[in-house]
Design a protein around this motif. Structure first.
Motif, PDB file in Angstrom:
ATOM      1  N   TYR A 218       0.847  -1.195   0.000  1.00 26.20           N
ATOM      2  CA  TYR A 218       0.000   0.000   0.000  1.00 26.20           C
ATOM      3  C   TYR A 218       0.881   1.244   0.000  1.00 26.20           C
ATOM      4  O   TYR A 218       1.679   1.438   0.910  1.00 26.20           O
ATOM      5  CB  TYR A 218      -0.905   0.012   1.229  1.00 26.20           C
ATOM      6  N   ILE A 219       0.706   2.086  -1.024  1.00 31.01           N
ATOM      7  CA  ILE A 219       1.515   3.290  -1.174  1.00 31.01           C
ATOM      8  C   ILE A 219       0.623   4.508  -0.968  1.00 31.01           C
ATOM      9  O   ILE A 219      -0.060   4.976  -1.878  1.00 31.01           O
ATOM     10  CB  ILE A 219       2.187   3.344  -2.562  1.00 31.01           C
ATOM     11  N   ASP A 220       0.570   4.988   0.251  1.00 35.22           N
ATOM     12  CA  ASP A 220      -0.243   6.144   0.622  1.00 35.22           C
ATOM     13  C   ASP A 220      -1.679   6.016   0.156  1.00 35.22           C
ATOM     14  O   ASP A 220      -2.281   6.964  -0.360  1.00 35.22           O
ATOM     15  CB  ASP A 220       0.367   7.444   0.102  1.00 35.22           C
ATOM     16  N   GLY A 221      -2.268   4.848   0.347  1.00 36.34           N
ATOM     17  CA  GLY A 221      -3.658   4.612   0.002  1.00 36.34           C
ATOM     18  C   GLY A 221      -4.103   3.284   0.561  1.00 36.34           C
ATOM     19  O   GLY A 221      -3.286   2.409   0.824  1.00 36.34           O
ATOM     20  N   GLY A 222      -5.408   3.109   0.745  1.00 36.58           N
ATOM     21  CA  GLY A 222      -5.921   1.861   1.273  1.00 36.58           C
ATOM     22  C   GLY A 222      -7.430   1.867   1.260  1.00 36.58           C
ATOM     23  O   GLY A 222      -8.063   2.618   0.522  1.00 36.58           O
ATOM     24  N   SER A 223      -8.024   1.040   2.104  1.00 36.91           N
ATOM     25  CA  SER A 223      -9.476   0.922   2.154  1.00 36.91           C
ATOM     26  C   SER A 223     -10.006   1.589   3.407  1.00 36.91           C
ATOM     27  O   SER A 223     -10.013   2.810   3.510  1.00 36.91           O
ATOM     28  CB  SER A 223      -9.883  -0.547   2.103  1.00 36.91           C
ATOM     29  N   PHE A 405       2.887   2.021   3.456  1.00 39.87           N
ATOM     30  CA  PHE A 405       3.702   3.231   3.571  1.00 39.87           C
ATOM     31  C   PHE A 405       2.780   4.441   3.545  1.00 39.87           C
ATOM     32  O   PHE A 405       2.045   4.667   2.574  1.00 39.87           O
ATOM     33  CB  PHE A 405       4.710   3.309   2.425  1.00 39.87           C
ATOM     34  N   GLY A 406       2.808   5.235   4.600  1.00 41.02           N
ATOM     35  CA  GLY A 406       1.996   6.441   4.663  1.00 41.02           C
ATOM     36  C   GLY A 406       2.806   7.677   4.315  1.00 41.02           C
ATOM     37  O   GLY A 406       3.909   7.862   4.826  1.00 41.02           O
ATOM     38  N   ALA A 407       2.254   8.509   3.444  1.00 38.25           N
ATOM     39  CA  ALA A 407       2.873   9.786   3.079  1.00 38.25           C
ATOM     40  C   ALA A 407       1.894  10.906   3.443  1.00 38.25           C
ATOM     41  O   ALA A 407       1.015  10.728   4.281  1.00 38.25           O
ATOM     42  CB  ALA A 407       3.253   9.797   1.606  1.00 38.25           C
ATOM     43  N   ARG A 408       2.035  12.058   2.818  1.00 36.57           N
ATOM     44  CA  ARG A 408       1.333  13.261   3.245  1.00 36.57           C
ATOM     45  C   ARG A 408      -0.185  13.141   3.210  1.00 36.57           C
ATOM     46  O   ARG A 408      -0.885  13.668   4.078  1.00 36.57           O
ATOM     47  CB  ARG A 408       1.769  14.454   2.366  1.00 36.57           C
ATOM     48  N   LEU A 409      -0.728  12.432   2.238  1.00 38.34           N
ATOM     49  CA  LEU A 409      -2.178  12.388   2.103  1.00 38.34           C
ATOM     50  C   LEU A 409      -2.824  11.395   3.058  1.00 38.34           C
ATOM     51  O   LEU A 409      -3.841  11.684   3.676  1.00 38.34           O
ATOM     52  CB  LEU A 409      -2.568  12.041   0.668  1.00 38.34           C
ATOM     53  N   GLY A 410      -2.225  10.206   3.201  1.00 36.67           N
ATOM     54  CA  GLY A 410      -2.834   9.167   4.023  1.00 36.67           C
ATOM     55  C   GLY A 410      -2.246   9.017   5.403  1.00 36.67           C
ATOM     56  O   GLY A 410      -2.965   8.798   6.378  1.00 36.67           O
ATOM     57  N   LEU A 415      -1.474   2.878   7.541  1.00 40.10           N
ATOM     58  CA  LEU A 415      -0.958   1.814   8.389  1.00 40.10           C
ATOM     59  C   LEU A 415      -2.078   1.163   9.186  1.00 40.10           C
ATOM     60  O   LEU A 415      -2.130  -0.064   9.336  1.00 40.10           O
ATOM     61  CB  LEU A 415       0.104   2.370   9.332  1.00 40.10           C
ATOM     62  N   GLN A 416      -2.985   1.970   9.703  1.00 42.71           N
ATOM     63  CA  GLN A 416      -4.100   1.438  10.490  1.00 42.71           C
ATOM     64  C   GLN A 416      -5.005   0.551   9.641  1.00 42.71           C
ATOM     65  O   GLN A 416      -5.478  -0.500  10.112  1.00 42.71           O
ATOM     66  CB  GLN A 416      -4.889   2.591  11.096  1.00 42.71           C
ATOM     67  N   ASP A 417      -5.251   0.963   8.395  1.00 43.40           N
ATOM     68  CA  ASP A 417      -6.067   0.139   7.496  1.00 43.40           C
ATOM     69  C   ASP A 417      -5.414  -1.226   7.276  1.00 43.40           C
ATOM     70  O   ASP A 417      -6.089  -2.264   7.286  1.00 43.40           O
ATOM     71  CB  ASP A 417      -6.246   0.840   6.151  1.00 43.40           C
TER      72      ASP A 417
END
Length: 470
Positions: A218-223, A405-410, A415-417
């Motif tokens: 997951y690259i700064d996105g998820g469910s 991996f969490g970046a500025r948007l997510g 990580l929690q997702d």
């Protein structure tokens, strides 16, 4: 966090990534190396109801040695095309031995008219011709040689191109990758992360999609765990089914295909004619907060619009750390960049490849709507309304590896997702790699940062570990 957050994905990026618009009309066709042949391989896709057979295809842009058995399949985000991942993919295969990277080119890109972009990439069209063909005619009716946009009445079937179509197309790609006999890992950026979860938890005849996979990235996105309501899902369908409704997502009031065209023409112009005076700055098409206070070049306008330090806060999804800022002469100073601006331009232009760029000019509204029902693979009333069958969220393989991996948007939500998804299927915490760089990485830096990249530094060992498993 509900999946619809990731529907923003690269939407803002395509609005502003190309705001240099085009090279200076004074520059002519230049002598540069010819572009490579078409890099996308098209395969038979899902037979979507009502869709002409010529569009029932899915493409992959394959990077790496054909002899490599392991495949990392990457799903782009909102309005992103397969070329977005190419620089990252080339770097991955240079370090992760035994791996290929397949970047997905969704079916909607078959609708794009890349003809003049191809000519410009090959040095066979001038900058003025590029601009006039895609954008200049909007203000100058004397220009008769220009793009013909796709009429809504001819693509009503695209209103059905939602999560089922994306997942079923992806199923063909995963199946082809699995036939190589190695491990298959599925990754996605932004909204692509929602597609990753949807695929992993999709019910394929009683088996979860993840049964074919060794890992998820997951690259700064998820469910997420908060689906849209059935009432909201119904309202979305009704709005989309209205006879006057377009199948395509619009960005900031800009209808398809022009947001994608801005990105494609702007990125290629900034890459191949960086020093030409920016027509975008003088066009009257740009919001005031994207117009630099001094005359700028194509590279200067492009960098100013998408650099984290100069791009406005409402465009977080568009940004990367591209350097210091404008030079005294209106060019771009890339000193201190996390993502080199030329690398960013290459990601979105697709140069030197033909017939492909880093954006989708026509992005299905239905796919955006359907992300709101994924709910980390848990059945919910909205899924029944939208035809989303991501119901196997408690049945993933326990040995599945997950990298988030969490970046500025997510940020931390990504990580929690991932942790929630793992916990549902009793996947051990030791199988998770969780990295949050929200304070230092913009939304597009994970794919673009070079040569120092925290996302990449953890991805290669993650892949190596999967390859070593028996």
């Amino acid at each position: 966090m509900r999946a619809s957050k990731w529907a923003g994905g690269l939407a803002a990026t395509v609005l502003v990534a190309g705001l240099a618009l085009a090279p200076s009309s004074s520059s002519g066709a230049s002598a540069r190396p010819p572009a490579r042949p078409l890099g996308v391989t098209w395969m038979q896709g899902f037979a979507a109801p009502g869709t002409p057979a010529k569009y029932d295809k899915v493409g992959v842009l394959k990077v790496g040695p054909s002899t490599a058995k392991n495949v990392l399949v990457l799903e782009p985000g909102t309005s992103a095309g397969s070329a977005y991942f190419v620089p990252l993919a080339q770097w991955i295969v240079s370090k992760a031995k035994g791996w290929q990277v397949w970047s997905v080119e969704r079916r909607e890109n078959l609708l794009e008219d890349q003809s003049e972009l191809n000519l410009f990439k090959e040095g066979k069209a001038t900058a003025a011709e590029l601009y006039d063909y895609y954008l200049g005619f909007l203000k100058d009716p004397s220009i008769t040689h220009h793009i013909a946009t796709v009429a809504t009445s001819t693509v009503e079937f695209a209103k059905q191109w939602g999560m089922q179509v994306a997942v079923e197309d992806l199923h063909r790609v995963i199946g082809a990758a699995a036939k190589l006999g190695g491990k298959v890992v599925l990754g996605g950026h932004s909204l692509g992360g929602s597609v990753v979860t949807a695929y992993a938890t999709w019910d394929f005849g009683g088996k979860a999609g993840a049964d074919q996979l060794a890992g998820l990235v997951y690259i700064d996105g998820g469910s997420g765990a908060t689906p849209v309501s059935a009432a909201d899902a119904t309202a979305e369908l009704q709005a989309l089914d209205a006879p006057s409704a377009t199948p395509w997502l619009a960005f900031g009031g800009i209808p398809a295909p022009f947001a994608g065209i801005f990105s494609a023409t702007g990125s290629v112009s900034a890459l191949l004619d960086p020093n030409g005076p920016s027509l975008g700055q003088q066009s009257g098409l740009l919001p005031a907060d994207l117009v630099p206070p001094v005359p700028v070049t194509n590279a200067g306008q492009y960098g100013y619009a998408v650099n984290a330090a100069t791009s406005p806060p409402n465009l977080l999804a568009a940004q990367a750390h591209l350097g210091t800022g404008l030079t005294a002469t209106g060019g771009w100073n890339g000193a201190g960049a996390l993502t080199p601006i030329k690398r960013f331009e290459t990601m979105f232009s697709g140069y030197p490849l033909l017939n492909v760029d880093g954006t989708e000019w026509y992005f299905p509204q239905r796919l955006t709507d359907d992300t709101g029902a994924v709910d980390n693979g848990n059945a919910n009333p909205a899924q029944a309304v939208l035809g989303v069958d991501a119901t196997m969220g408690h049945h993933l393989p326990r040995d599945l590896r997950i990298y988030a991996f969490g970046a500025r948007l997510g940020g931390e939500s990504v990580l929690q997702d991932a942790q929630l998804l793992a916990a549902q299927s009793h996947i051990p915490a030791g199988n998770l790699t969780l990295i949050n760089r929200q304070s230092t990485y913009s939304h597009n830096d994970p794919a673009g940062a070079y040569p120092n990249n925290v996302f990449f530094d953890h991805l290669v060992p993650f892949l190596d570990g999967i390859a070593a498993r028996r």
